[in-house]
Design a protein around this motif. Structure first.
Motif, PDB file in Angstrom:
ATOM      1  N   ALA A 309      -3.902  12.296  -0.437  1.00 42.05           N
ATOM      2  CA  ALA A 309      -2.642  12.478  -1.163  1.00 42.05           C
ATOM      3  C   ALA A 309      -1.464  11.927  -0.364  1.00 42.05           C
ATOM      4  O   ALA A 309      -0.630  11.180  -0.896  1.00 42.05           O
ATOM      5  CB  ALA A 309      -2.424  13.956  -1.473  1.00 42.05           C
ATOM      6  N   VAL A 310      -1.405  12.295   0.918  1.00 39.94           N
ATOM      7  CA  VAL A 310      -0.299  11.840   1.761  1.00 39.94           C
ATOM      8  C   VAL A 310      -0.334  10.324   1.911  1.00 39.94           C
ATOM      9  O   VAL A 310       0.696   9.643   1.801  1.00 39.94           O
ATOM     10  CB  VAL A 310      -0.353  12.526   3.141  1.00 39.94           C
ATOM     11  CG1 VAL A 310       0.737  11.953   4.067  1.00 39.94           C
ATOM     12  CG2 VAL A 310      -0.171  14.028   3.002  1.00 39.94           C
ATOM     13  N   GLY A 311      -1.537   9.783   2.145  1.00 39.10           N
ATOM     14  CA  GLY A 311      -1.665   8.340   2.307  1.00 39.10           C
ATOM     15  C   GLY A 311      -1.283   7.587   1.051  1.00 39.10           C
ATOM     16  O   GLY A 311      -0.623   6.543   1.103  1.00 39.10           O
ATOM     17  N   SER A 312      -1.692   8.111  -0.118  1.00 36.14           N
ATOM     18  CA  SER A 312      -1.369   7.457  -1.382  1.00 36.14           C
ATOM     19  C   SER A 312       0.145   7.442  -1.624  1.00 36.14           C
ATOM     20  O   SER A 312       0.707   6.440  -2.086  1.00 36.14           O
ATOM     21  CB  SER A 312      -2.061   8.176  -2.545  1.00 36.14           C
ATOM     22  OG  SER A 312      -3.463   8.111  -2.401  1.00 36.14           O
ATOM     23  N   ILE A 313       0.802   8.554  -1.297  1.00 37.32           N
ATOM     24  CA  ILE A 313       2.251   8.624  -1.469  1.00 37.32           C
ATOM     25  C   ILE A 313       2.949   7.635  -0.544  1.00 37.32           C
ATOM     26  O   ILE A 313       3.889   6.939  -0.945  1.00 37.32           O
ATOM     27  CB  ILE A 313       2.761  10.060  -1.216  1.00 37.32           C
ATOM     28  CG1 ILE A 313       2.258  10.997  -2.322  1.00 37.32           C
ATOM     29  CG2 ILE A 313       4.281  10.095  -1.131  1.00 37.32           C
ATOM     30  CD1 ILE A 313       2.546  12.462  -2.070  1.00 37.32           C
ATOM     31  N   CYS A 314       2.477   7.556   0.698  1.00 38.52           N
ATOM     32  CA  CYS A 314       3.062   6.618   1.662  1.00 38.52           C
ATOM     33  C   CYS A 314       2.896   5.176   1.195  1.00 38.52           C
ATOM     34  O   CYS A 314       3.846   4.381   1.232  1.00 38.52           O
ATOM     35  CB  CYS A 314       2.424   6.789   3.035  1.00 38.52           C
ATOM     36  SG  CYS A 314       2.917   8.289   3.901  1.00 38.52           S
ATOM     37  N   VAL A 315       1.704   4.846   0.756  1.00 40.87           N
ATOM     38  CA  VAL A 315       1.443   3.482   0.282  1.00 40.87           C
ATOM     39  C   VAL A 315       2.322   3.160  -0.924  1.00 40.87           C
ATOM     40  O   VAL A 315       2.924   2.080  -1.018  1.00 40.87           O
ATOM     41  CB  VAL A 315      -0.045   3.300  -0.066  1.00 40.87           C
ATOM     42  CG1 VAL A 315      -0.263   1.973  -0.798  1.00 40.87           C
ATOM     43  CG2 VAL A 315      -0.895   3.345   1.197  1.00 40.87           C
ATOM     44  N   GLY A 316       2.408   4.114  -1.874  1.00 38.11           N
ATOM     45  CA  GLY A 316       3.235   3.902  -3.051  1.00 38.11           C
ATOM     46  C   GLY A 316       4.702   3.721  -2.699  1.00 38.11           C
ATOM     47  O   GLY A 316       5.378   2.846  -3.257  1.00 38.11           O
ATOM     48  N   ARG A 317       5.168   4.538  -1.762  1.00 39.71           N
ATOM     49  CA  ARG A 317       6.567   4.432  -1.348  1.00 39.71           C
ATOM     50  C   ARG A 317       6.839   3.068  -0.734  1.00 39.71           C
ATOM     51  O   ARG A 317       7.844   2.414  -1.039  1.00 39.71           O
ATOM     52  CB  ARG A 317       6.895   5.543  -0.355  1.00 39.71           C
ATOM     53  CG  ARG A 317       8.332   5.562   0.148  1.00 39.71           C
ATOM     54  CD  ARG A 317       8.494   4.750   1.429  1.00 39.71           C
ATOM     55  NE  ARG A 317       9.852   4.803   1.947  1.00 39.71           N
ATOM     56  CZ  ARG A 317      10.315   4.017   2.909  1.00 39.71           C
ATOM     57  NH1 ARG A 317       9.526   3.088   3.440  1.00 39.71           N
ATOM     58  NH2 ARG A 317      11.547   4.117   3.335  1.00 39.71           N
ATOM     59  N   TYR A 318       5.968   2.614   0.173  1.00 35.25           N
ATOM     60  CA  TYR A 318       6.178   1.332   0.843  1.00 35.25           C
ATOM     61  C   TYR A 318       6.066   0.162  -0.132  1.00 35.25           C
ATOM     62  O   TYR A 318       6.834  -0.802  -0.062  1.00 35.25           O
ATOM     63  CB  TYR A 318       5.211   1.156   2.002  1.00 35.25           C
ATOM     64  CG  TYR A 318       5.728   1.750   3.289  1.00 35.25           C
ATOM     65  CD1 TYR A 318       6.841   1.199   3.931  1.00 35.25           C
ATOM     66  CD2 TYR A 318       5.134   2.864   3.866  1.00 35.25           C
ATOM     67  CE1 TYR A 318       7.336   1.741   5.110  1.00 35.25           C
ATOM     68  CE2 TYR A 318       5.625   3.413   5.038  1.00 35.25           C
ATOM     69  CZ  TYR A 318       6.723   2.858   5.650  1.00 35.25           C
ATOM     70  OH  TYR A 318       7.216   3.396   6.815  1.00 35.25           O
ATOM     71  N   LEU A 319       5.123   0.243  -1.061  1.00 35.49           N
ATOM     72  CA  LEU A 319       4.983  -0.847  -2.033  1.00 35.49           C
ATOM     73  C   LEU A 319       6.232  -0.968  -2.902  1.00 35.49           C
ATOM     74  O   LEU A 319       6.742  -2.067  -3.136  1.00 35.49           O
ATOM     75  CB  LEU A 319       3.757  -0.620  -2.908  1.00 35.49           C
ATOM     76  CG  LEU A 319       2.401  -0.965  -2.287  1.00 35.49           C
ATOM     77  CD1 LEU A 319       1.264  -0.591  -3.243  1.00 35.49           C
ATOM     78  CD2 LEU A 319       2.329  -2.459  -1.948  1.00 35.49           C
ATOM     79  N   PHE A 320       6.734   0.185  -3.364  1.00 34.33           N
ATOM     80  CA  PHE A 320       7.896   0.146  -4.251  1.00 34.33           C
ATOM     81  C   PHE A 320       9.142  -0.340  -3.503  1.00 34.33           C
ATOM     82  O   PHE A 320       9.895  -1.179  -4.015  1.00 34.33           O
ATOM     83  CB  PHE A 320       8.160   1.523  -4.853  1.00 34.33           C
ATOM     84  CG  PHE A 320       9.168   1.484  -5.970  1.00 34.33           C
ATOM     85  CD1 PHE A 320       8.768   1.186  -7.267  1.00 34.33           C
ATOM     86  CD2 PHE A 320      10.509   1.710  -5.728  1.00 34.33           C
ATOM     87  CE1 PHE A 320       9.688   1.124  -8.302  1.00 34.33           C
ATOM     88  CE2 PHE A 320      11.440   1.646  -6.753  1.00 34.33           C
ATOM     89  CZ  PHE A 320      11.027   1.357  -8.041  1.00 34.33           C
ATOM     90  N   SER A 321       9.360   0.185  -2.296  1.00 33.11           N
ATOM     91  CA  SER A 321      10.538  -0.237  -1.528  1.00 33.11           C
ATOM     92  C   SER A 321      10.417  -1.699  -1.112  1.00 33.11           C
ATOM     93  O   SER A 321      11.412  -2.433  -1.072  1.00 33.11           O
ATOM     94  CB  SER A 321      10.721   0.653  -0.294  1.00 33.11           C
ATOM     95  OG  SER A 321       9.587   0.593   0.558  1.00 33.11           O
ATOM     96  N   TRP A 322       9.198  -2.139  -0.831  1.00 34.08           N
ATOM     97  CA  TRP A 322       8.955  -3.541  -0.467  1.00 34.08           C
ATOM     98  C   TRP A 322       9.322  -4.468  -1.631  1.00 34.08           C
ATOM     99  O   TRP A 322       9.961  -5.503  -1.453  1.00 34.08           O
ATOM    100  CB  TRP A 322       7.483  -3.732  -0.099  1.00 34.08           C
ATOM    101  CG  TRP A 322       7.223  -4.807   0.918  1.00 34.08           C
ATOM    102  CD1 TRP A 322       7.883  -5.991   1.046  1.00 34.08           C
ATOM    103  CD2 TRP A 322       6.226  -4.790   1.950  1.00 34.08           C
ATOM    104  NE1 TRP A 322       7.350  -6.723   2.087  1.00 34.08           N
ATOM    105  CE2 TRP A 322       6.341  -5.999   2.658  1.00 34.08           C
ATOM    106  CE3 TRP A 322       5.244  -3.879   2.327  1.00 34.08           C
ATOM    107  CZ2 TRP A 322       5.511  -6.317   3.729  1.00 34.08           C
ATOM    108  CZ3 TRP A 322       4.421  -4.191   3.391  1.00 34.08           C
ATOM    109  CH2 TRP A 322       4.557  -5.405   4.095  1.00 34.08           C
ATOM    110  N   ILE A 323       8.930  -4.059  -2.835  1.00 37.93           N
ATOM    111  CA  ILE A 323       9.243  -4.861  -4.015  1.00 37.93           C
ATOM    112  C   ILE A 323      10.751  -4.890  -4.254  1.00 37.93           C
ATOM    113  O   ILE A 323      11.348  -5.949  -4.487  1.00 37.93           O
ATOM    114  CB  ILE A 323       8.518  -4.300  -5.255  1.00 37.93           C
ATOM    115  CG1 ILE A 323       6.998  -4.517  -5.125  1.00 37.93           C
ATOM    116  CG2 ILE A 323       9.039  -4.952  -6.531  1.00 37.93           C
ATOM    117  CD1 ILE A 323       6.184  -3.787  -6.177  1.00 37.93           C
ATOM    118  N   SER A 324      11.378  -3.712  -4.192  1.00 41.38           N
ATOM    119  CA  SER A 324      12.816  -3.627  -4.442  1.00 41.38           C
ATOM    120  C   SER A 324      13.603  -4.468  -3.454  1.00 41.38           C
ATOM    121  O   SER A 324      14.434  -5.308  -3.842  1.00 41.38           O
ATOM    122  CB  SER A 324      13.277  -2.166  -4.372  1.00 41.38           C
ATOM    123  OG  SER A 324      14.670  -2.069  -4.593  1.00 41.38           O
TER     124      SER A 324
END
Length: 368
Positions: A309-324
């Motif tokens: 759960a923690v890893g998935s949230i971290c990955v999602g956060r980084y992917l979204f901020s990376w795109i933005s």
């Protein structure tokens, strides 16, 4: 206890996603508006103190701008080198250059705002475009691009002041990443209708805006902030717009050592403490969410709390901020720094924390 930390972690990530989508995204995912070239006369304001080498190279680039009517107001702020001699030579050979000589004033000694005030008052035209003595426009269409965003209502134009790229330099990537992040923030908030800062390396406004807020008088005793504190006071939803077309960028020579850059950022961050309450609040929330995200993620991983759960949230956060940020970087021609994104963000967060504590115990040095 770990469950509580996890829920707080989710809340922090949610705050970050709001920033990266609803605030930064207003700029990142926007399109540059088509504007019609204007023929309004403009005055370019350049204030210099001991910048002989830079002005000799960069003033010719200003003179070569393709624009029907403009003057260049050169302000020598009591230089001790031969900056004044160079300015006088430019004035002698160019009819559209006006020289303002500033002598040390006991009440405003060494204060750039005093020098700029004299230059603004001396300008012939009502529309003013600002850049620094160590800056240069990327193209000969810089003035055209910046002035094209003026309208009857939009009398403040926020531009992008970039830094030159230095190959194989980590500090250069860090400087440009910080500049990208800062621009994405102030462009995003301006798009929302809450402009809070601009950079003097690339800024334009109508002179009436300067006199409407009595110039720099409310923060004259603060050595820095001739750009961001002025914009923080004078700008609003109705009078401010942004310009980020690629022909509108200016470039500066970046610091080449971490120590020099650290000192420069200390000045910038100390000035931000004088922003309006909302602007200080939103900047603080974003920074606290950044460092909280890192600390909470490390704690949850260290205690082996639901790694998936923690890893998935971290990955999602980084992917979204990376795109933005990636979209913003593409607009501002800084895409190469995004290859280093997670590491640059980590270094920047702890550098800003270091600056915060350093400024608590000593005041940064300001204008030369």
């Amino acid at each position: 206890m770990l469950d509580l930390l996890f829920y707080i972690f989710i809340g922090v990530v949610a705050i970050q996603l709001v920033y990266y989508s609803l605030v930064f995204g207003r700029f990142s995912f926007s399109h540059s508006k088509e504007t019609n070239p204007k023929k309004i006369p403009v005055s370019v304001i350049v204030c210099a103190k001991n910048e002989a080498e830079n002005v000799s190279k960069f003033i010719p680039l200003l003179l070569n701008q393709k624009y029907p009517e403009f003057e260049i107001v050169l302000i020598d702020d009591s230089s001790s080198d031969n900056t004044l001699d160079i300015f006088e030579e430019f004035e002698k050979n160019n009819s559209n250059i006006k020289l303002v000589k500033v002598k040390n004033n006991e009440a405003f000694w060494g204060n750039k705002k005093f020098a700029l005030t004299l230059g603004i008052k001396a300008a012939k035209h009502e529309y003013l475009v600002f850049t620094d003595a160590d800056c240069y426009p990327e193209t000969e269409n810089w003035l055209q691009e910046m002035s094209s965003h003026f309208t009857m209502k939009k009398t403040i134009v926020l531009g992008y002041g970039a830094y030159e790229k230095i190959p194989n330099s980590f500090i250069n990537k860090l400087i440009r990443f910080e500049t990208l992040l800062t621009a994405t923030q102030y462009f995003g908030w301006a798009k929302i209708g809450k402009p809070y800062m601009g950079v003097g390396r690339n800024l334009a406004y109508k002179r009436e805006e300067f006199f409407r807020v009595n110039g720099f008088i409310d923060h004259m005793k603060i050595r820095s902030g001739d750009d961001d504190l002025f914009i923080n006071q004078a700008s609003n939803n109705s009078n401010t717009t942004i310009c980020f077309s690629k022909n509108s960028f200016t470039y500066s020579k970046p610091k080449t050592s971490f120590k020099e850059w650290f000192t420069q950022k200390r000045r910038h961050i100390s000035t931000a403490t004088n922003y309006k309450f909302f602007d200080r609040f939103q900047l603080s929330v974003f920074y606290l969410s950044q460092i909280s995200f890192l600390i909470l993620a490390l704690l949850l991983f260290a205690f082996q709390y639901n790694w998936i759960a923690v890893g998935s949230i971290c990955v999602g956060r980084y992917l979204f901020s990376w795109i933005s940020l990636g979209y913003a970087a593409s607009k501002l021609k800084e895409s190469d720094v995004m290859y280093w994104y997670p590491f640059l963000e980590l270094v920047l967060i702890f550098t800003q924390l270091n600056i915060f504590f350093t400024n608590l115990f000593s005041k940064p040095v300001h204008w030369k």
